[in-house]
Design an enzyme around this catalytic site. Structure first.
Site, PDB file in Angstrom:
ATOM      1  N   ARG A  71       0.863  -1.181   0.000  1.00  0.00           N
ATOM      2  CA  ARG A  71       0.000   0.000   0.000  1.00  0.00           C
ATOM      3  C   ARG A  71       0.895   1.226   0.000  1.00  0.00           C
ATOM      4  O   ARG A  71       1.890   1.279   0.731  1.00  0.00           O
ATOM      5  CB  ARG A  71      -0.876   0.027   1.247  1.00  0.00           C
ATOM      6  CG  ARG A  71      -2.018  -0.962   1.225  1.00  0.00           C
ATOM      7  CD  ARG A  71      -2.939  -0.795   2.425  1.00  0.00           C
ATOM      8  NE  ARG A  71      -2.281  -1.163   3.654  1.00  0.00           N
ATOM      9  CZ  ARG A  71      -1.793  -0.323   4.552  1.00  0.00           C
ATOM     10  NH1 ARG A  71      -1.884   0.982   4.372  1.00  0.00           N
ATOM     11  NH2 ARG A  71      -1.218  -0.758   5.647  1.00  0.00           N
ATOM     12  N   TYR A 213      -1.428  -3.548  -6.835  1.00  0.00           N
ATOM     13  CA  TYR A 213      -1.101  -4.348  -5.661  1.00  0.00           C
ATOM     14  C   TYR A 213      -2.099  -4.224  -4.516  1.00  0.00           C
ATOM     15  O   TYR A 213      -2.448  -3.111  -4.116  1.00  0.00           O
ATOM     16  CB  TYR A 213       0.285  -3.949  -5.134  1.00  0.00           C
ATOM     17  CG  TYR A 213       0.870  -5.012  -4.231  1.00  0.00           C
ATOM     18  CD1 TYR A 213       1.614  -6.049  -4.769  1.00  0.00           C
ATOM     19  CD2 TYR A 213       0.635  -5.008  -2.872  1.00  0.00           C
ATOM     20  CE1 TYR A 213       2.121  -7.053  -3.956  1.00  0.00           C
ATOM     21  CE2 TYR A 213       1.138  -6.003  -2.051  1.00  0.00           C
ATOM     22  CZ  TYR A 213       1.889  -7.022  -2.603  1.00  0.00           C
ATOM     23  OH  TYR A 213       2.383  -8.010  -1.809  1.00  0.00           O
ATOM     24  N   HIS A 242     -10.690  -1.815  11.821  1.00  0.00           N
ATOM     25  CA  HIS A 242      -9.552  -2.636  11.388  1.00  0.00           C
ATOM     26  C   HIS A 242      -9.317  -3.704  12.467  1.00  0.00           C
ATOM     27  O   HIS A 242      -8.350  -3.656  13.209  1.00  0.00           O
ATOM     28  CB  HIS A 242      -8.339  -1.707  11.234  1.00  0.00           C
ATOM     29  CG  HIS A 242      -7.149  -2.343  10.576  1.00  0.00           C
ATOM     30  ND1 HIS A 242      -5.872  -1.902  10.791  1.00  0.00           N
ATOM     31  CD2 HIS A 242      -7.050  -3.373   9.703  1.00  0.00           C
ATOM     32  CE1 HIS A 242      -5.032  -2.635  10.088  1.00  0.00           C
ATOM     33  NE2 HIS A 242      -5.711  -3.529   9.419  1.00  0.00           N
ATOM     34  N   SER A 264      -0.368  -2.919  11.779  1.00  0.00           N
ATOM     35  CA  SER A 264       0.257  -3.921  10.917  1.00  0.00           C
ATOM     36  C   SER A 264       1.499  -4.478  11.625  1.00  0.00           C
ATOM     37  O   SER A 264       2.142  -3.776  12.402  1.00  0.00           O
ATOM     38  CB  SER A 264       0.655  -3.286   9.585  1.00  0.00           C
ATOM     39  OG  SER A 264      -0.483  -2.749   8.959  1.00  0.00           O
ATOM     40  N   ASP A 289      -9.104  -9.336   9.644  1.00  0.00           N
ATOM     41  CA  ASP A 289      -8.614  -7.977   9.344  1.00  0.00           C
ATOM     42  C   ASP A 289      -9.641  -6.866   9.582  1.00  0.00           C
ATOM     43  O   ASP A 289      -9.261  -5.791  10.016  1.00  0.00           O
ATOM     44  CB  ASP A 289      -8.140  -7.925   7.877  1.00  0.00           C
ATOM     45  CG  ASP A 289      -7.281  -6.699   7.584  1.00  0.00           C
ATOM     46  OD1 ASP A 289      -6.472  -6.322   8.465  1.00  0.00           O
ATOM     47  OD2 ASP A 289      -7.409  -6.118   6.501  1.00  0.00           O
ATOM     48  N   ARG A 387       2.585 -11.817  -0.077  1.00  0.00           N
ATOM     49  CA  ARG A 387       1.247 -12.150   0.440  1.00  0.00           C
ATOM     50  C   ARG A 387       0.740 -13.487  -0.068  1.00  0.00           C
ATOM     51  O   ARG A 387       1.136 -13.957  -1.136  1.00  0.00           O
ATOM     52  CB  ARG A 387       0.250 -11.062  -0.022  1.00  0.00           C
ATOM     53  CG  ARG A 387       0.560  -9.660   0.491  1.00  0.00           C
ATOM     54  CD  ARG A 387       0.068  -9.494   1.898  1.00  0.00           C
ATOM     55  NE  ARG A 387       0.416  -8.195   2.452  1.00  0.00           N
ATOM     56  CZ  ARG A 387      -0.314  -7.566   3.375  1.00  0.00           C
ATOM     57  NH1 ARG A 387      -1.429  -8.102   3.825  1.00  0.00           N
ATOM     58  NH2 ARG A 387       0.077  -6.411   3.863  1.00  0.00           N
TER      59      ARG A 387
HETATM   60  C1  OXD Z   1      -2.626  -4.030   6.472  1.00  0.00           C
HETATM   61  C2  OXD Z   1      -3.177  -5.165   5.723  1.00  0.00           C
HETATM   62  O1  OXD Z   1      -1.640  -3.419   6.033  1.00  0.00           O
HETATM   63  O2  OXD Z   1      -4.115  -5.799   6.214  1.00  0.00           O
HETATM   64  O3  OXD Z   1      -3.188  -3.703   7.523  1.00  0.00           O
HETATM   65  O4  OXD Z   1      -2.696  -5.449   4.610  1.00  0.00           O
HETATM   66 MN    MN Z   2      -4.989  -4.842   7.866  1.00  0.00          MN
END
Ligand code: OXD
Ligand code: MN
Length: 609
Positions: A71, A213, A242, A264, A289, A387
């Site tokens: 990200r 991505y 989250h 994270s 998540d 991932r």
């Molecule tokens: C994060 C994810 O970065 O879940 O929190 O990918």
């Molecule tokens: Mn996450």
């Protein structure tokens, strides 16, 4: 499906508008079937982007480019009309300017590609807590991942109906192809300065360009289920968080559901799939998540997992740290930026065994494997953010009710981060506002490996939502305070702060973590039943001596318990100073008075200790 199957005039008009703007060679409306998945995956294999894995049935490896591996928070924008509404923790751009810039980028951007329309539901289709989205993308990788991560197909179009609501999500990798050109194995994306991950909170719209991505491109996850959903939740009186969701069963067979927010790299997926070390207890997974929670008519908060799969960090996942995640990804999985073994399997650092022979690393370079499962920094075979994408229903510990449209009633919220000092193993908030205070101060300590001049300082990540809140974080704190007024203390979840990461003076962890965290979960479970297992301290309720089950724990770990379950007065006074000087002032007049009050209460309690 074809465009004529779309009866909703708004969806149809939007597809036609985007088709005209992006000028793809073809249009495909996704139905989410296995045949569709297989056809698109074959296209990825044919263009050299995917490698089928001999050792994992129906599974594929993708390698992205070094500029597109995570990200990109610096290119993620909350384009609210007023800058103040994005708040101090988000990147803001004027939405009119941004739309102009991005419209230019989108013009002709799908040339040589197919434009896919993905009707998807976040949450079980038809659940009163679920929401629908339509993602338009020019990436087969995105479609295949979305089929695993969400519910896709005609049933979603039917649920939206002829005039229902949906969140429009536009995505392009930003790499048009010339006549006859193909990707030839090179991951398509745009340069960093042309990547935009944009949320328009007033319009409930997402525009993403230039990255293929993860959370930048699978728009249901962070963009919709968190950034846009936080805005919807604020306006409609619910919570989009989250958070993992787990089901805890005690030896008597009694069940409680717990959610937890962790920044994270704090082991959230591992906690969601934990294998308890104490006999008779069971942990099952609802989600790893994201949690969406709404009040039921009984005044309790009910949570659903809006996702249908796991997009987990691969490195560090082993039989020891998370056997269940490995099992979930044993087949029908997508691997991104993992290393490839000679016999057609994947490998990553921390997988628990060394690889044999040569490996092809995440950059596509063949190198001899090392005799251990670690690599020097910068020379990893798998990218540190590599991932796996795996269907949730393949997880051996998935709870049978994980898709219950009603959701599951939540008894406890956990907050946590990596805190080598100060924060004890577990403490419980005295009441709702105290718990909101704990959520607002979540953070992880900066280690030498990150930014050297900040070592020892705490990087705050309130509610683990720093990059995921779609509006002013101060207003988000207020929303949490307001939620507490909608029900009563006996019905609201109890709030706990946990810390698995305390270290001694020599830098050794003082708590074993992983499966042993079940000991803390068991204490929390009993707290929720009002069991007399706590002492009232300056910082909140903490375990009574002997209240944490230590059966089977090593002597050293047992010996550490008093130190990690006591109040560090000096540490907390420093913490208060840091919050007062560096954290809370950022929110200015948006900081709820209730939180400033909590800071004063904590300080007084500590001074009177
Ligand atoms: C994060 C994810 O970065 O879940 O929190 O990918
Ligand atoms: Mn996450």
């Amino acid at each position: 499906m074809t465009i004529s199957d779309i009866k909703n005039a708004k969806i149809k008009a939007w597809i036609e508008e985007i088709e005209k703007l992006c000028t793809p060679d073809a249009l495909h409306i996704c139905d989410g079937t296995k045949e569709e998945y297989d056809t698109l995956m074959k296209k990825c294999v044919d263009s050299g982007l995917a490698t089928p894995l001999k050792k994992k049935p129906n599974s594929f490896l993708f390698r992205s480019l070094p500029s597109d591996v995570a990200r990109v928070e610096a290119r993620t924008f909350i384009a609210s009309r007023k800058e103040e509404d994005a708040g101090p923790t988000n990147h803001w751009i004027d939405p009119v300017e941004l739309k102009k810039t991005m419209t230019k980028l989108y013009t002709g951007c799908m040339k040589g590609r197919t434009m896919y329309v993905i009707p998807y539901s976040m949450g079980p289709v038809g659940s009163p807590i679920s929401k629908n989205g339509i993602e338009i993308t020019d990436s087969e990788y995105v479609v295949c991942n979305m089929i695993i991560m969400t519910r896709v197909g005609k049933k979603v179009l039917d649920a939206i109906g002829p005039d229902g609501d949906f969140v429009p999500c536009l995505h392009s990798v930003g790499k048009p192809l010339a006549e006859g050109e193909s990707d030839h194995g090179i991951w398509p994306c745009a340069d960093m300065e042309n990547k935009y991950i944009s949320q328009f909170p007033e319009e409930h719209t997402i525009w993403s360009y230039g990255s293929g991505y993860g959370g930048n491109a699978l728009l249901g996850k962070k963009c919709f289920a968190l950034r846009i959903a936080t805005v919807l939740a604020r306006d409609e009186g619910w919570l989009a968080e989250h958070m993992l969701i787990l089901k805890l069963t005690n030896p008597k067979g009694e069940v409680k559901y717990v959610t937890g927010a962790f920044p994270s790299a704090c082991g959230k997926t591992n906690l969601a799939m934990l294998i308890p070390k104490i006999p008779g207890w069971k942990v099952e997974t609802i989600g790893d998540d994201i949690a969406w929670m709404k009040f039921g008519s009984d005044g309790r908060l009910y949570a659903i997992n809006p996702e249908a799969g796991f997009f987990g960090v691969a490195p560090g996942t082993s039989e020891k740290s998370n056997k269940n995640a490995l099992e979930a990804a044993r087949e029908n999985a997508i691997f991104t930026n993992c290393a490839l073994t000679e016999d057609g399997d994947i490998w990553w650092e921390g997988i628990g065994y060394p690889a044999k022979g040569d490996l092809i690393d995440w950059k596509g370079i063949k190198r001899p494997a090392l005799p251990k499962d670690k690599s020097p920094k910068g020379e990893e075979f798998a990218h540190p953010n590599a991932r796996f994408t795996a269907p949730a229903n393949q997880c051996p510990c998935i709870a049978p009710e994980w898709e219950d449209p009603k959701g599951v009633p939540i008894s406890a919220f956990l907050f946590g981060g990596r805190r080598p000092s100060t924060v004890p193993l577990v403490h419980q908030a005295r009441d709702w506002n105290h718990g909101v205070f704990l959520g607002s101060i979540v953070g992880s300590e900066v280690t030498a490996a990150v930014i050297s001049d900040q070592v020892g300082q705490v990087r705050r990540d309130p509610f683990a939502m720093l990059p995921f809140c779609g509006y002013n974080m101060g207003d988000y704190f207020q929303h949490w305070i307001n939620i507490g007024k909608k029900s009563t203390a006996d019905k609201l979840p109890k709030i706990f702060y946990v810390n698995w990461f305390r270290k001694d003076d020599d830098g050794n962890f003082m708590w074993p973590g992983y499966g042993d965290n079940s000991r803390v979960l068991a204490w929390i479970f009993d707290r929720c039943d009002g069991k007399d297992n706590a002492v009232d301290t300056a910082i909140g309720y903490m375990p009574k001596p002997g209240a944490i089950n230590t059966e089977g724990l090593s002597e050293q770990d047992k010996a550490n318990i008093p130190a990690i379950t006591s109040v560090d007065k000096e540490g907390w006074l420093k913490e208060i100073k840091d919050i007062r000087e560096n954290h809370y002032p950022k929110f200015g007049k948006h900081l709820p008075k209730e939180l400033a009050d909590q800071l004063d209460i904590l300080e007084n309690n500590l001074k009177n200790m």
